[in-house]
Design a protein around this motif. Structure first.
Motif, mmCIF file in Angstrom:
data_model
loop_
_atom_site.group_PDB
_atom_site.id
_atom_site.type_symbol
_atom_site.label_atom_id
_atom_site.label_comp_id
_atom_site.label_asym_id
_atom_site.label_seq_id
_atom_site.Cartn_x
_atom_site.Cartn_y
_atom_site.Cartn_z
ATOM 1 N N GLU A 117 21.875 35.773 10.021
ATOM 2 C CA GLU A 117 21.704 35.700 8.737
ATOM 3 C C GLU A 117 22.736 36.865 7.964
ATOM 4 O O GLU A 117 22.731 36.861 6.988
ATOM 5 N N ASP A 118 23.321 37.626 9.058
ATOM 6 C CA ASP A 118 24.351 38.636 8.479
ATOM 7 C C ASP A 118 25.793 38.192 8.969
ATOM 8 O O ASP A 118 26.084 38.112 9.987
ATOM 9 N N GLU A 119 26.438 37.779 7.792
ATOM 10 C CA GLU A 119 27.928 37.294 7.897
ATOM 11 C C GLU A 119 28.745 37.968 8.976
ATOM 12 O O GLU A 119 29.490 37.483 9.678
ATOM 13 N N SER A 120 28.545 39.330 8.772
ATOM 14 C CA SER A 120 29.294 40.235 9.874
ATOM 15 C C SER A 120 29.112 40.368 11.372
ATOM 16 O O SER A 120 29.749 40.575 11.966
ATOM 17 N N ARG A 122 27.393 37.383 12.441
ATOM 18 C CA ARG A 122 27.180 35.745 12.994
ATOM 19 C C ARG A 122 28.088 35.421 13.932
ATOM 20 O O ARG A 122 29.306 35.315 13.978
ATOM 21 N N ASP A 124 30.067 33.065 16.352
ATOM 22 C CA ASP A 124 30.843 31.779 15.927
ATOM 23 C C ASP A 124 30.252 30.275 16.728
ATOM 24 O O ASP A 124 30.313 29.147 16.408
#
Length: 246
Positions: A117-120, A122, A124
Motif C-alpha cells: 500500500e506504500d508506493e515507496s 512496494r 516489484d
C-alpha cells in the motif's frame, strides 16, 4: 522504526544469482529469523539466528558497486516481513533504481499489505511460499512453542489473506512456490493449496532436498522419484495451468 545498526550481522549476502528473480540478474540477501519451523528447512542456522555474518552496509556497498550490472535485489530469509531491515533495504534499492523481489511465507498479510500500500516500499515482484495444505500448518509447520501452534483457523485465514494480496498484483509480478516434500505434499494437499491461488498463477514446484533438514528425520526421507513428481505436477496443472517443476 527501531534504532538499527547497519554494521551488525544481519544475514547472508549472495552477490549474484541468475535463478532467484525471474528475468533478472540479481543479488540476494537472506535475513535472519523466521516465525515458522518447516521440518525440511535447510537454512537451519539462518532461521534460528545463529548464522549470517553479512551486514546491511555490506549489502548496500555491493548494490552501489554493481549498479548497471545487477538489476534486481531479492530480499529473502528466514521471513523478511519479520525483519526491520526489510524496509530499509527496499528504500535503498529503489534509490539505486533496482527492482525489488520479496520472498515471504504468507503468514504475515498485515505486514505485506503495509508494503504493497506504500508506493515507496512496494516490491516489484512477490514470491509466496505455500508449504502444504493450510490446515496442516498449525501442527506441522508452526513451532510448538508458538501461541498459534494448533490454531488451524489462524493459518487458514492468514494464508488466504496473503494469497489474495499477492494475487492482486499483475500476473508477471508474482509467483507461488511449493517444495515437493513427500510427507507434506500429496494430491490432497495440492488440491487445497490450489484453492488459494488465482487461475493465472505461476506455481513453481521444486524437488525436496533431504540434507541438513531442521528435523533430522527428514534427512532420511527420499525425494519423489521423477515419475512421482511429474504425476503431481500434472495433477496441479489440471487445477492451475501455470504449475511447473522448476
Amino acid at each position: 522504526m527501531p534504532n538499527l545498526s547497519f554494521n551488525e550481522p544481519a544475514g547472508v549476502l549472495v552477490k549474484t544469482t541468475l535463478v532467484d528473480f525471474p528475468g533478472r540478474v540479481a543479488g540476494s540477501f537472506f535475513l535472519k529469523g523466521c516465525n515458522l519451523r518447516c521440518p525440511y528447512c535447510y537454512n537451519t542456522e539462518l532461521i534460528t539466528g545463529n548464522a549470517g555474518d553479512d551486514t546491511i552496509n555490506e549489502l548496500f556497498a555491493h548494490l552501489e558497486k554493481r549498479q548497471g550490472i545487477l538489476t534486481g535485489i531479492v530480499i529473502s530469509g528466514g521471513e523478511p516481513l519479520l525483519n526491520p531491515y526489510t524496509k530499509e533495504i527496499i528504500l535503498k534499492a529503489k534509490e539505486l533504481e533496482y527492482k525489488v523481489k520479496l520472498d515471504t511465507n504468507g503468514t504475515l498479510p498485515e505486514k505485506l499489505a503495509e508494503l504493497l500500500e506504500d508506493e515507496s516500499l512496494r516490491p516489484d515482484f512477490v514470491a509466496m511460499d505455500i508449504k502444504t495444505s493450510p490446515e496442516r500448518y498449525a501442527s506441522e509447520i508452526c513451532p510448538n512453542n508458538s501461541k498459534h501452534y494448533g490454531d488451524t483457523q489462524y493459518f487458514v485465514d492468514k494464508l488466504s489473506e496473503a494469497a489474495k494480496l499477492v494475487s492482486s498484483m499483475p500476473a508477471a509480478s508474482r509467483e507461488f512456490r511449493t517444495v515437493l516434500v513427500p510427507p507434506l505434499v500429496k494430491k490432497a494437499d495440492i488440491e487445497k493449496m490450489a484453492a488459494l491461488l488465482p487461475s493465472d498463477a505461476s506455481w513453481q514446484f521444486a524437488q525436496f532436498r533431504n540434507e541438513n533438514c531442521l528435523n533430522p528425520l527428514y534427512n532420511k526421507i527420499p525425494p519423489y522419484i521423477d515419475a512421482e513428481a511429474n504425476e503431481l505436477i500434472a495433477y496441479a496443472q489440471t487445477l492451475i495451468h501455470g504449475a511447473t517443476l522448476r
